[in-house]
Design an enzyme around this catalytic site. Structure first.
Site, short mmCIF file in Angstrom:
data_model
loop_
_atom_site.label_atom_id
_atom_site.label_comp_id
_atom_site.label_asym_id
_atom_site.label_seq_id
_atom_site.Cartn_x
_atom_site.Cartn_y
_atom_site.Cartn_z
N HIS A 1 0.82 -1.23 0.00
CA HIS A 1 0.00 0.00 0.00
C HIS A 1 0.85 1.27 0.00
O HIS A 1 0.32 2.36 -0.28
CB HIS A 1 -0.93 0.04 1.21
CG HIS A 1 -1.97 -1.03 1.23
ND1 HIS A 1 -2.83 -1.24 0.18
CD2 HIS A 1 -2.26 -1.99 2.16
CE1 HIS A 1 -3.63 -2.27 0.46
NE2 HIS A 1 -3.30 -2.74 1.65
N ASP B 1 -2.76 -10.73 -2.42
CA ASP B 1 -3.31 -10.20 -1.17
C ASP B 1 -4.77 -9.81 -1.41
O ASP B 1 -5.13 -9.41 -2.52
CB ASP B 1 -2.49 -8.98 -0.74
CG ASP B 1 -2.84 -8.47 0.65
OD1 ASP B 1 -2.10 -8.77 1.59
OD2 ASP B 1 -3.87 -7.77 0.78
N ASP C 1 -4.58 -12.82 3.39
CA ASP C 1 -5.79 -12.33 4.05
C ASP C 1 -7.07 -12.57 3.24
O ASP C 1 -8.15 -12.13 3.65
CB ASP C 1 -5.66 -10.85 4.43
CG ASP C 1 -4.94 -10.00 3.38
OD1 ASP C 1 -4.69 -10.52 2.27
OD2 ASP C 1 -4.64 -8.83 3.68
ZN LIG Z 1 -4.08 -7.21 2.68
#
Ligand SMILES: [Zn+2]
Length: 306
Positions: A124, A161, A244
């Site tokens: 990110h 992810d 995740d």
């Molecule tokens: Zn993540």
């Protein structure tokens, strides 16, 4: 041949009580990798990334901000989700440095595959901003190093992810030598990653609806994302390995199991062997339920070892 890059300093980044991105995550991953099955796993200490390596993808203002923001004690807040503790600078430098060292090792032919068990995660973080638990963009630092130090012309980054790797996309959206491929849940933080975000034709986003599971994930990779990766013929395969999208993860709503991470890893390894002499570097991103994270990372590493 697989090498594990990690460092005890990556446990010393502590975003504070109750934060999902906690030191116990890395402990759970490393404990799972201590299993007999992984006895042959070679281990190496993650070095510190240099300023020069960070400046290939981050502004000097961002690097200076991170290097100077760690508190002497307690917690410093960078954004609503992202915090620093006294140990955060070394952890972040080693998380990025692991990707650089792993790229150097696969390019030298010392090893074929590497897994960087590090934190904080990176995908990110943008050129100018820490966000979403990420300080420096580890996978982007590794990719930029492969471009600058090894002169590669085609590098693929596969990001599975559950969150969109907005930082990686933003860093490389004008860089045709890097193909960024992401599957992620939508809607979900950080609310980017629509299919029509295509960069210079080098960005491929594929979204999964809340509740989607193994079938939808595999269909998306088999039908769309792996063919795009194959057509690109990467000289190096980089993986943003977040776990995740697991059904037990508290931060999202996909329904993958650990066997899906073995599945996608086997395919990315095959891709690396087809086009890149086996060169594949994976780095840990998310995954917030400890047992699911441990089982998923273990499945990932087992597939990297085979
Ligand atoms: Zn993540």
């Amino acid at each position: 041949m697989l090498r594990l890059y990690t460092h005890s300093a990556c446990m010393q980044h502590d975003p504070g009580p109750g934060h999902a991105e906690r030191p116990a995550r890395l402990q759970a991953v490393l404990q799972a990798l201590d299993h007999d099955r992984h006895a042959a796993l070679e281990r190496a200490e993650a070095p510190l990334a240099t300023r020069e390596q960070l400046l290939r993808v981050h502004s000097a203002a961002h690097v200076d901000h991170i290097l100077s923001s760690a508190p002497l004690e307690g917690i410093f807040q960078l954004d609503p989700d992202t915090f620093m503790s006294p140990g955060s600078v070394e952890a972040a430098l080693r998380a990025a440095g692991a990707a650089v060292a792993a790229v150097d090792a696969v390019m030298a032919g010392d090893i074929q595959h590497a897994f960087c068990a590090v934190r904080p995660p990176g995908h990110h973080a943008t050129r100018d901003q820490a966000m979403g638990f990420c300080l420096f963009n580890n996978i982007a630092v590794g990719a930029a190093h492969a471009l600058a130090a090894h002169g590669l012309k085609r590098i693929a980054i596969a990001d599975f992810d559950v969150h969109h790797g907005n930082g990686t996309q933003a860093i490389f959206e004008h860089e045709p030598r890097v193909l960024f491929i992401s599957s992620h849940q939508s809607p979900l933080y950080p609310d980017s990653g629509r299919e029509d975000e295509r960069g210079v034709g080098n960005i491929v986003n594929a979204t999964l609806s809340p509740g989607a599971g193994s079938y939808e994930f595999r269909e998306l990779w088999e039908g769309l994302l792996l063919p795009r990766l194959n057509a690109f013929k990467p000289q190096l395969v980089l993986v943003s390995a977040g776990f995740d999208a697991h059904r037990s993860d508290p931060l999202a709503d996909l329904k993958l199991g650990h066997e899906d991470y073995a599945w996608i890893t086997e395919r990315l390894v095959a891709l690396a062997h087809t086009h890149a002499s086996g060169r594949l570097v994976s780095t840990l991103e998310g995954g917030y339920e400890l047992a699911a994270l441990a089982a998923s990372a273990s499945a990932h590493v087992s597939a990297l070892m085979d």
